[in-house]
Design a protein around this motif. Structure first.
Motif, PDB file in Angstrom:
ATOM      1  N   GLY A   7       7.990  -7.904 -12.631  1.00 48.52           N
ATOM      2  CA  GLY A   7       9.332  -8.288 -12.211  1.00 48.52           C
ATOM      3  C   GLY A   7      10.409  -7.611 -13.041  1.00 48.52           C
ATOM      4  N   TYR A   8      10.243  -7.617 -14.354  1.00 48.72           N
ATOM      5  CA  TYR A   8      11.238  -6.968 -15.209  1.00 48.72           C
ATOM      6  C   TYR A   8      11.277  -5.454 -15.002  1.00 48.72           C
ATOM      7  N   VAL A   9      10.123  -4.846 -14.811  1.00 49.84           N
ATOM      8  CA  VAL A   9      10.080  -3.403 -14.556  1.00 49.84           C
ATOM      9  C   VAL A   9      10.802  -3.078 -13.247  1.00 49.84           C
ATOM     10  N   MET A  10      10.533  -3.861 -12.215  1.00 49.69           N
ATOM     11  CA  MET A  10      11.176  -3.614 -10.918  1.00 49.69           C
ATOM     12  C   MET A  10      12.689  -3.805 -11.002  1.00 49.69           C
ATOM     13  N   MET A  11      13.129  -4.862 -11.665  1.00 54.89           N
ATOM     14  CA  MET A  11      14.576  -5.074 -11.814  1.00 54.89           C
ATOM     15  C   MET A  11      15.217  -3.908 -12.569  1.00 54.89           C
ATOM     16  N   MET A  12      14.581  -3.476 -13.653  1.00 59.37           N
ATOM     17  CA  MET A  12      15.128  -2.382 -14.437  1.00 59.37           C
ATOM     18  C   MET A  12      15.230  -1.104 -13.599  1.00 59.37           C
ATOM     19  N   LEU A  13      14.166  -0.785 -12.865  1.00 53.54           N
ATOM     20  CA  LEU A  13      14.182   0.424 -12.041  1.00 53.54           C
ATOM     21  C   LEU A  13      15.247   0.339 -10.944  1.00 53.54           C
ATOM     22  N   THR A  66      14.545  -3.044  -4.582  1.00 53.04           N
ATOM     23  CA  THR A  66      13.679  -2.948  -5.758  1.00 53.04           C
ATOM     24  C   THR A  66      14.075  -3.988  -6.806  1.00 53.04           C
ATOM     25  N   ALA A  67      15.376  -4.059  -7.104  1.00 55.80           N
ATOM     26  CA  ALA A  67      15.851  -5.018  -8.104  1.00 55.80           C
ATOM     27  C   ALA A  67      15.601  -6.454  -7.642  1.00 55.80           C
ATOM     28  N   LEU A  68      15.876  -6.747  -6.387  1.00 53.06           N
ATOM     29  CA  LEU A  68      15.674  -8.106  -5.883  1.00 53.06           C
ATOM     30  C   LEU A  68      14.199  -8.475  -5.817  1.00 53.06           C
ATOM     31  N   TRP A  69      13.342  -7.517  -5.517  1.00 50.90           N
ATOM     32  CA  TRP A  69      11.902  -7.756  -5.499  1.00 50.90           C
ATOM     33  C   TRP A  69      11.458  -8.194  -6.888  1.00 50.90           C
ATOM     34  N   GLY A  82      22.743   2.445 -10.911  1.00 50.01           N
ATOM     35  CA  GLY A  82      23.602   3.158 -11.851  1.00 50.01           C
ATOM     36  C   GLY A  82      23.670   4.646 -11.549  1.00 50.01           C
ATOM     37  N   GLY A  83      22.525   5.244 -11.242  1.00 50.51           N
ATOM     38  CA  GLY A  83      22.502   6.659 -10.888  1.00 50.51           C
ATOM     39  C   GLY A  83      23.289   6.951  -9.622  1.00 50.51           C
ATOM     40  N   LEU A  84      23.212   6.056  -8.652  1.00 50.12           N
ATOM     41  CA  LEU A  84      23.979   6.236  -7.414  1.00 50.12           C
ATOM     42  C   LEU A  84      25.479   6.099  -7.667  1.00 50.12           C
ATOM     43  N   ILE A  85      25.856   5.205  -8.551  1.00 52.42           N
ATOM     44  CA  ILE A  85      27.279   5.060  -8.894  1.00 52.42           C
ATOM     45  C   ILE A  85      27.786   6.325  -9.570  1.00 52.42           C
ATOM     46  N   ILE A 143      10.181 -12.581 -11.086  1.00 53.33           N
ATOM     47  CA  ILE A 143      10.531 -13.248 -12.340  1.00 53.33           C
ATOM     48  C   ILE A 143      10.739 -14.745 -12.131  1.00 53.33           C
ATOM     49  N   TYR A 144      11.369 -15.097 -11.028  1.00 50.60           N
ATOM     50  CA  TYR A 144      11.762 -16.499 -10.833  1.00 50.60           C
ATOM     51  C   TYR A 144      10.852 -17.282  -9.901  1.00 50.60           C
ATOM     52  N   SER A 145       9.712 -16.727  -9.558  1.00 49.18           N
ATOM     53  CA  SER A 145       8.732 -17.457  -8.754  1.00 49.18           C
ATOM     54  C   SER A 145       7.546 -17.827  -9.622  1.00 49.18           C
ATOM     55  N   ASP A 146       7.296 -19.101  -9.730  1.00 47.08           N
ATOM     56  CA  ASP A 146       6.173 -19.557 -10.555  1.00 47.08           C
ATOM     57  C   ASP A 146       4.843 -19.251  -9.880  1.00 47.08           C
TER      58      ASP A 146
END
Length: 150
Positions: free
Chosen positions: A65-71, A32-35, A77-80, A40-43
């Protein structure tokens, strides 16, 4: 051992023990974060034909992109936290997997609405099914936490 947490090597041992059964949750959180990172970094990624459905739904790849990275990072964090606590918190995992299920269904819908058939069909719907499995596993863990192991 206050608040159900251990100090020292007990945390590491518990996280190692819990990582294997939750590996798909870690994988999908990272995915999810990498997606989101890719968006974000693809024009102009939404200008490609396979992304037409996403353009119609979200308009801007940067926002999604920002929403996916945040989620993704919130889930990590929740898994940690869940892995480090003595007492498991499966409700966090159930909620995260439910959000993940919604994400992968929405991504599948975005691709499907573009009218372009490609490898997405073999990937994202199966991620959604994987999230249903994760919800079931977390619910099983919740039952064990409440009622003890059977």
């Amino acid at each position: 051992m206050e608040n159900g947490s251990y100090i020292g090597p007990g945390i590491w041992i518990r996280m190692q023990h819990r990582f294997g059964p939750r590996m798909t949750e870690w994988f999908l959180a990272g995915h999810t974060a990498l997606w989101g990172f890719v968006l974000i970094y693809s024009d102009d990624i939404f200008n490609q034909p396979a992304w037409a459905g996403f353009r119609d739904i979200f308009g801007d790849s940067l926002f999604l992109g920002y929403v996916m990275m945040m989620l993704g990072f919130l889930r990590i964090g929740g898994l940690i936290v869940n892995g480090a606590r003595k007492d498991v918190t499966p409700v966090i995992r159930q909620f995260s997997a439910g959000v993940g299920f919604f994400i992968w269904c929405l991504i599948s819908y975005g691709y499907a609405s573009s009218g372009v058939i490609s490898t997405w069909l073999a990937i994202y719907p199966l991620f959604a099914v994987g999230e249903l499995v994760n919800i079931n596993r977390a619910a099983h863990d919740q039952g064990e936490a409440r009622n003890g192991r059977t």
